[in-house]
Every structure is written in C-alpha cells, then in structure tokens.
Design a protein around this motif. Structure first.
Motif, PDB file in Angstrom:
ATOM      1  N   CYS A  94      19.679  47.635  54.221  1.00  0.00           N
ATOM      2  CA  CYS A  94      19.242  46.372  53.613  1.00  0.00           C
ATOM      3  C   CYS A  94      18.489  46.711  52.312  1.00  0.00           C
ATOM      4  O   CYS A  94      18.262  47.891  52.013  1.00  0.00           O
ATOM      5  CB  CYS A  94      18.315  45.620  54.571  1.00  0.00           C
ATOM      6  SG  CYS A  94      16.798  46.511  54.893  1.00  0.00           S
ATOM      7  N   LYS A  95      18.086  45.673  51.598  1.00  0.00           N
ATOM      8  CA  LYS A  95      17.414  45.880  50.309  1.00  0.00           C
ATOM      9  C   LYS A  95      16.193  46.791  50.451  1.00  0.00           C
ATOM     10  O   LYS A  95      16.053  47.786  49.745  1.00  0.00           O
ATOM     11  CB  LYS A  95      16.989  44.509  49.738  1.00  0.00           C
ATOM     12  CG  LYS A  95      16.202  44.608  48.453  1.00  0.00           C
ATOM     13  CD  LYS A  95      15.795  43.253  47.919  1.00  0.00           C
ATOM     14  CE  LYS A  95      14.905  43.401  46.701  1.00  0.00           C
ATOM     15  NZ  LYS A  95      14.519  42.128  46.111  1.00  0.00           N
ATOM     16  N   SER A  96      15.319  46.459  51.388  1.00  0.00           N
ATOM     17  CA  SER A  96      14.070  47.199  51.524  1.00  0.00           C
ATOM     18  C   SER A  96      14.317  48.658  51.914  1.00  0.00           C
ATOM     19  O   SER A  96      13.726  49.576  51.328  1.00  0.00           O
ATOM     20  CB  SER A  96      13.209  46.480  52.570  1.00  0.00           C
ATOM     21  OG  SER A  96      12.210  47.312  53.008  1.00  0.00           O
ATOM     22  N   HIS A  97      15.216  48.890  52.865  1.00  0.00           N
ATOM     23  CA  HIS A  97      15.479  50.272  53.284  1.00  0.00           C
ATOM     24  C   HIS A  97      16.259  51.051  52.230  1.00  0.00           C
ATOM     25  O   HIS A  97      16.086  52.260  52.106  1.00  0.00           O
ATOM     26  CB  HIS A  97      16.197  50.287  54.642  1.00  0.00           C
ATOM     27  CG  HIS A  97      15.257  50.097  55.787  1.00  0.00           C
ATOM     28  ND1 HIS A  97      15.259  48.981  56.580  1.00  0.00           N
ATOM     29  CD2 HIS A  97      14.242  50.868  56.248  1.00  0.00           C
ATOM     30  CE1 HIS A  97      14.286  49.073  57.490  1.00  0.00           C
ATOM     31  NE2 HIS A  97      13.662  50.210  57.299  1.00  0.00           N
ATOM     32  N   PHE A  98      17.098  50.342  51.457  1.00  0.00           N
ATOM     33  CA  PHE A  98      17.808  51.055  50.386  1.00  0.00           C
ATOM     34  C   PHE A  98      16.825  51.522  49.313  1.00  0.00           C
ATOM     35  O   PHE A  98      16.897  52.667  48.849  1.00  0.00           O
ATOM     36  CB  PHE A  98      18.896  50.178  49.735  1.00  0.00           C
ATOM     37  CG  PHE A  98      19.479  50.837  48.510  1.00  0.00           C
ATOM     38  CD1 PHE A  98      20.386  51.878  48.637  1.00  0.00           C
ATOM     39  CD2 PHE A  98      19.065  50.460  47.234  1.00  0.00           C
ATOM     40  CE1 PHE A  98      20.881  52.528  47.512  1.00  0.00           C
ATOM     41  CE2 PHE A  98      19.560  51.110  46.106  1.00  0.00           C
ATOM     42  CZ  PHE A  98      20.474  52.138  46.252  1.00  0.00           C
ATOM     43  N   LEU A  99      15.903  50.647  48.922  1.00  0.00           N
ATOM     44  CA  LEU A  99      14.934  51.019  47.870  1.00  0.00           C
ATOM     45  C   LEU A  99      14.117  52.242  48.304  1.00  0.00           C
ATOM     46  O   LEU A  99      13.913  53.175  47.518  1.00  0.00           O
ATOM     47  CB  LEU A  99      14.009  49.837  47.541  1.00  0.00           C
ATOM     48  CG  LEU A  99      14.676  48.653  46.809  1.00  0.00           C
ATOM     49  CD1 LEU A  99      13.710  47.481  46.675  1.00  0.00           C
ATOM     50  CD2 LEU A  99      15.192  49.064  45.433  1.00  0.00           C
ATOM     51  N   SER A 100      13.672  52.250  49.565  1.00  0.00           N
ATOM     52  CA  SER A 100      12.900  53.410  50.063  1.00  0.00           C
ATOM     53  C   SER A 100      13.767  54.660  50.097  1.00  0.00           C
ATOM     54  O   SER A 100      13.347  55.738  49.662  1.00  0.00           O
ATOM     55  CB  SER A 100      12.394  53.172  51.487  1.00  0.00           C
ATOM     56  OG  SER A 100      11.758  51.968  51.584  1.00  0.00           O
TER      57      SER A 100
END
Lengths: 67, 310
Positions: B20-26
């Motif tokens: 998801c967006k949040s896990h991809f950014l991390s």
C-alpha cells in the motif's frame, strides 16, 4: 465497456471500448509495456490486477522521463 | 489487491508481494538508506554535491539524501548542482521544477550551463560536432555533463557527487558495455563510481542504485511532487534507448530481469576492478583545461575545439 484514458506522454485523451476487466488487460489492449507506465484513477495509483469499471477516467503516467 | 503487510489497498505489485502507499514509502526509503549504509556512500567528513536536473530521479535523491542526513544526525554540508545543457522545450521545464523544489526544501542550488562554460548550447553545438565526428547528441551531452559536474563540484569543495542513477540506468549501462565489450568502462560502474581515488575526480555515488525507475516515479507521485513529464528530444537517438526497450520487454515477460543483471554484475565487479588495477589507465591533466584526461587533450576540449573552428 467504455472508459476514458488520458495519456500523459502525448497529453491526449481518448474514449475507448474496452473488452477486458483489469488494468493489465487495458495496457495490453493499448500496447503499452507494464514496466513503462503507472495507471491512476481519481489520483489513486492502481495495481495491474485492479478491476476497471464502466465510465472510468484513467490517467496513464509515464515512468520513463529525462534523457 | 491488498497490501501483503496490512489490509490497505495496494499501489504496486513487487516480486515479493504487493504494498500500500504507506508501506511502499517506507520500503523505498529504507532501501535507499540501506544502500547508503551498506556501500558507505556518505561519510561524516563529506561535503555533498547532488547532481540535479529537476526530473524525478534527481528530486528523489536530493530529498532522500537530505532526509538521510537528518535521520542519522549527520552535519554534512549539502548543495544541489544543475547543468543546463541548453535543450529547447525540455530543460527549462525541469529547471523550473528544480528551483521551486530547492526553495521549498531550503537547499542551496548552483547552476552551470554549456553555453557559459563551453561556448555553445547542445542544440547549437550538436550539428557542428556531429558533422565531423558522427557523435550522437547523447554522447556529446554525456561528455560535457560529466566534465562540468566534476569540475564545478570540485571547485565548490565537494568530496562526493551524489547522482540519481536508478537500477534501470545501471542495468542499461551494464548491458551496453557488455554488448560493446567495454570491460574497462564496466569496471567503473557500481554504487560508487571509479576504481581508484583520483585527485582530479570527485567520486560519484548512487543511492538509488537498487530502485527501479517505476518505483522512483511512484515515489514522486505518492509524495505529491509536481514533476512534469519531460522527455529529452534526443533520447530516442541513442544506443541506450534501444537497450532500455529491450530490457523493459524482458522485464515484462520475466520479472526480476533487471535486478538479476545488477546482482550478477555486482558479483563480477571485484574481478573487473582487479583486472583494471593490473593495467591502470594513466590519468593526467588535460593540456588545454587542466581537467582529468586519459590523453593529451580531454574529450570535452576536443569537442569545444571543433565548435571554435567552425
């Protein structure tokens, strides 16, 4: 189904008859390589397996830029 | 499709699952920071020059290098350096984005241009140089860009040049050198460029080394940066473009191809460098400009001379 597609690279929008279900099938129909584009709907990026709906307005963003 | 780490909607499918967006950014940021740490791309004493164009790769590497320094409480001095090649309807767009970004991020920006430093813009110089040498615009641009980046970075006191080269760029360069049997040049690739430290060369480092071009673009979109689509009008003329298309065809059919090229290359790199150390290339100051050269006169000055004689 009918969907509208805006292609960033050419800055053009076209309405197309799409006979498939997923983003992957749409890119195949448009003859676009999965590695070279990202597809967004309502500013949300979609995975290749996302299901498309009638009257969707999609943005096809180019991955490759620069020189 | 949902994220394999949580139930949120996925934005990308990777080899090891969807994010998801949040896990991809991390995931993306951690990958860049891990590359910097593993290959010791940045040392505490370094003054960093970030080579920037205003495109997605350079904005990402600029932002994440700054973020890395903040995360690890490093006090390294950092500035951005842009080279204006003078390519109409292309470079002005990306430089506008860059100025805006640097103002927002409070980063010092230095610019240098082909016109001021070498006497002509690429658009003007290319037909003259091509006529006599058959050199393509990407070759001319590459020689002059590397020349000015190195010269300016060194003159401004930088000890490292940080570039936005991503995994796709590197995989293309590896295959290009392999196809042309340029093993000497191949030995200079890798997360840290060059084989031996040279007084006249500022070392170039690549924090986005393990990031696919598609991941970099996704990162800029998810960060909400206004990066305009801009493609160099000369990019289709180069050998690299054909290699890029070929690798994307392979990647679509066989996921992990580009990563495989990088992994294989990194396993071979120590051998390539060992071989190069046995017969090192002699680097001496160019007789015309004093910059690093492997002949009497450097390639940048040779091209400059062609223009001056026209």
């Amino acid at each position: 189904m009918k969907i509208s597609v805006h292609i960033e690279r050419t800055n053009t929008t076209q309405k197309i008859d799409f006979s498939g279900i997923t983003v992957r099938q749409l890119l195949c129909q448009l003859d676009l390589n999965l590695e070279t584009v990202l597809v967004a709907r309502n500013n949300e990026v979609l995975t290749e397996e996302e299901t498309l709906q009638e009257n969707d307005l999609l943005e096809i963003l180019s991955v490759i830029s620069g020189g | 499709m949902n994220c394999h780490k949580c139930d949120a909607k996925a934005v990308i499918s990777l080899q090891h699952g969807s994010l998801c967006k949040s896990h991809f950014l991390s995931y993306f940021e951690e990958k860049v920071f891990r590359t910097i740490n593993k290959f010791q791309l940045i040392e505490r004493k370094d003054k960093l020059c970030i080579a920037t164009s205003g495109g997605k790769d350079s904005l990402t590497v600029l932002y994440l290098t700054k973020k890395y320094l903040e995360k690890y409480n490093c006090n390294n001095e950092l500035f951005a350096l842009a080279v204006d090649e003078g390519i109409a309807k292309y470079r002005e767009k990306t430089l506008r984005d860059l100025h805006h970004f640097c103002r927002e991020q409070n980063i010092r920006l230095e610019t240098v241009s082909f016109n001021e430093e070498l006497g002509k813009n690429l658009d003007v110089a290319y037909p003259f140089i091509n006529k006599g040498t058959k050199k393509k615009p990407c070759h001319i641009c590459g020689v002059w860009r590397r020349y000015l980046l190195n010269k300016q970075a060194r003159d401004l006191g930088a000890t490292k040049v940080v570039t936005g080269h991503n995994l796709d760029d590197e995989a293309q360069a590896i295959v290009m050198n392999l196809f042309k049997a340029n093993t000497k040049i191949a030995g200079r690739l890798g997360p840290i460029s060059g084989i031996e430290e040279q007084e006249l060369f500022v070392q170039r480092v690549k924090p986005l080394y393990f990031c696919l071009e598609k991941e970099v673009r996704l990162y800029t979109i998810l960060k909400g940066w206004q990066v305009q689509f801009a493609e160099c009008p000369y990019s289709h003329t180069g050998y690299r473009h054909d290699i890029q298309e070929m690798l994307n065809e392979f990647e679509q059919k066989y996921k992990g191809t580009k990563q495989g090229i990088i992994n294989s290359f990194l396993a071979m790199l120590p051998l390539l460098r060992e071989e190069e150390r046995k017969q090192p290339e002699e680097i001496k100051p160019c007789q015309e400009c004093g910059e690093a050269a492997n002949q009497e006169v450097c390639n940048a000055c040779k091209m400059k001379a062609i223009i001056q004689s026209c």
